[in-house]
Design a protein around this motif. Structure first.
Motif, short mmCIF file in Angstrom:
data_model
loop_
_atom_site.label_atom_id
_atom_site.label_comp_id
_atom_site.label_asym_id
_atom_site.label_seq_id
_atom_site.Cartn_x
_atom_site.Cartn_y
_atom_site.Cartn_z
N THR A 14 27.02 -29.05 -12.15
CA THR A 14 25.96 -28.61 -11.25
C THR A 14 24.96 -29.72 -10.96
O THR A 14 24.14 -29.60 -10.06
N GLY A 15 25.01 -30.79 -11.71
CA GLY A 15 24.09 -31.92 -11.55
C GLY A 15 24.46 -33.01 -12.52
O GLY A 15 25.53 -32.98 -13.15
N LEU A 16 23.57 -33.97 -12.71
CA LEU A 16 23.88 -35.14 -13.52
C LEU A 16 23.25 -35.16 -14.91
O LEU A 16 23.49 -36.08 -15.68
N THR A 20 20.20 -30.08 -18.61
CA THR A 20 19.82 -28.98 -17.72
C THR A 20 20.96 -28.51 -16.81
O THR A 20 20.86 -27.44 -16.23
N ASP A 21 22.00 -29.32 -16.67
CA ASP A 21 23.09 -28.98 -15.77
C ASP A 21 24.32 -28.52 -16.55
O ASP A 21 24.37 -28.65 -17.78
N HIS A 22 25.31 -28.00 -15.84
CA HIS A 22 26.44 -27.35 -16.49
C HIS A 22 27.77 -27.82 -15.92
O HIS A 22 27.87 -28.12 -14.73
N VAL A 23 28.80 -27.85 -16.77
CA VAL A 23 30.16 -28.19 -16.36
C VAL A 23 30.75 -27.01 -15.59
O VAL A 23 30.66 -25.86 -16.03
N LEU A 24 31.37 -27.31 -14.45
CA LEU A 24 32.01 -26.29 -13.63
C LEU A 24 33.53 -26.43 -13.60
O LEU A 24 34.24 -25.47 -13.32
N VAL A 46 35.33 -23.61 -14.99
CA VAL A 46 34.45 -23.14 -16.07
C VAL A 46 33.38 -22.24 -15.47
O VAL A 46 32.70 -22.63 -14.51
N ARG A 47 33.24 -21.06 -16.05
CA ARG A 47 32.18 -20.14 -15.62
C ARG A 47 30.86 -20.62 -16.23
O ARG A 47 30.77 -20.80 -17.44
N PRO A 48 29.85 -20.83 -15.41
CA PRO A 48 28.56 -21.26 -15.95
C PRO A 48 27.94 -20.14 -16.80
O PRO A 48 28.33 -18.98 -16.68
N PRO A 49 26.98 -20.48 -17.64
CA PRO A 49 26.31 -19.46 -18.45
C PRO A 49 25.64 -18.39 -17.58
O PRO A 49 25.33 -18.64 -16.40
N VAL A 102 30.38 -34.10 -22.46
CA VAL A 102 31.23 -33.69 -23.59
C VAL A 102 30.42 -33.71 -24.88
O VAL A 102 30.50 -32.80 -25.70
N GLY A 103 29.60 -34.72 -25.05
CA GLY A 103 28.74 -34.80 -26.24
C GLY A 103 27.78 -33.64 -26.32
O GLY A 103 27.60 -33.04 -27.39
N ALA A 104 27.14 -33.30 -25.21
CA ALA A 104 26.20 -32.18 -25.20
C ALA A 104 26.92 -30.87 -25.48
O ALA A 104 26.42 -30.02 -26.23
#
Length: 196
Positions: A14-16, A20-24, A46-49, A102-104
């Motif tokens: 969703t961003g960089l 604050t952003d999420h993997v899609l 991937v479904r976001p939270p 991936v780390g986060a």
């Protein structure tokens, strides 16, 4: 390189900012002993939270809220990625983004970050194209780097396509490095960095 196993990875987000952003979407393809293993390529949406919307990022990757509604959450996809990475070097173009996300994700899920050895095709391309002063003229973006090596263009911002594009780019970069060095390319020639 004749003995090395890598996993080319690309994420759509969703961003960089992984805070604050999420993997899609995640796409990956193994590169084993100089061969891209297309039969082992994977892509996962991937479904976001709950409460997180894709927003304006959909204009880049075309992943909309409704397209992701039935996707698995990252907590279900992450173990598949970590299993694919086991014993392999992470490969990406501008790898800091993949490493950070991936780390986060692993820090949230497992309270630990994975130790990763990373090869960044952007850094390799910089090394190949830098002049004596370390300056590079022209773009180092994935599509521009591919063109510089005579590789075909792909549509950008699709996780699996971008992972494949990075895998092919690395093979072209390695061939260029082998010509320059006059010997087989070693992992240290690719200036990997270790994370975690």
């Amino acid at each position: 390189m004749s003995q090395l196993e890598l996993l080319a990875l690309d994420l759509e987000t969703t961003g960089l900012d992984p805070r604050t952003d999420h993997v899609l979407s995640l796409g990956w393809v193994p590169v084993v002993r100089g061969q891209v293993l297309l039969a082992e390529a994977h892509e996962h949406r991937v479904r976001p939270p709950e409460g997180v919307e894709v927003g304006s990022s959909a204009t880049l990757h075309r992943l909309t809220d409704d397209a992701l509604a039935d996707a698995a959450p990252l907590t279900e996809v992450l173990p598949l990625l970590l299993d694919a990475l086991r014993g392999r070097v992470l490969l990406a173009h501008h790898a800091a983004l993949e490493v950070d996300f991936v780390g986060a994700a692993t820090a949230t899920a497992y309270d630990a970050r994975p130790p990763l050895t990373v090869v960044d095709t952007l850094a390799v391309e910089h090394r190949l194209r830098a002049d004596v002063n370390g300056e590079v003229h022209g773009s180092l973006r994935l599509d521009a780097a591919r063109r510089a090596h005579g590789l075909p263009g792909y549509a950008a911002h699709h996780a699996l396509t971008d992972a494949l594009a990075a895998a092919e780019l690395l093979l072209a970069q390695v061939a260029d490095l082998e010509r320059r060095l006059g010997r087989e390319v070693l992992l240290r020639d690719l200036r990997p960095r270790r994370s975690g």
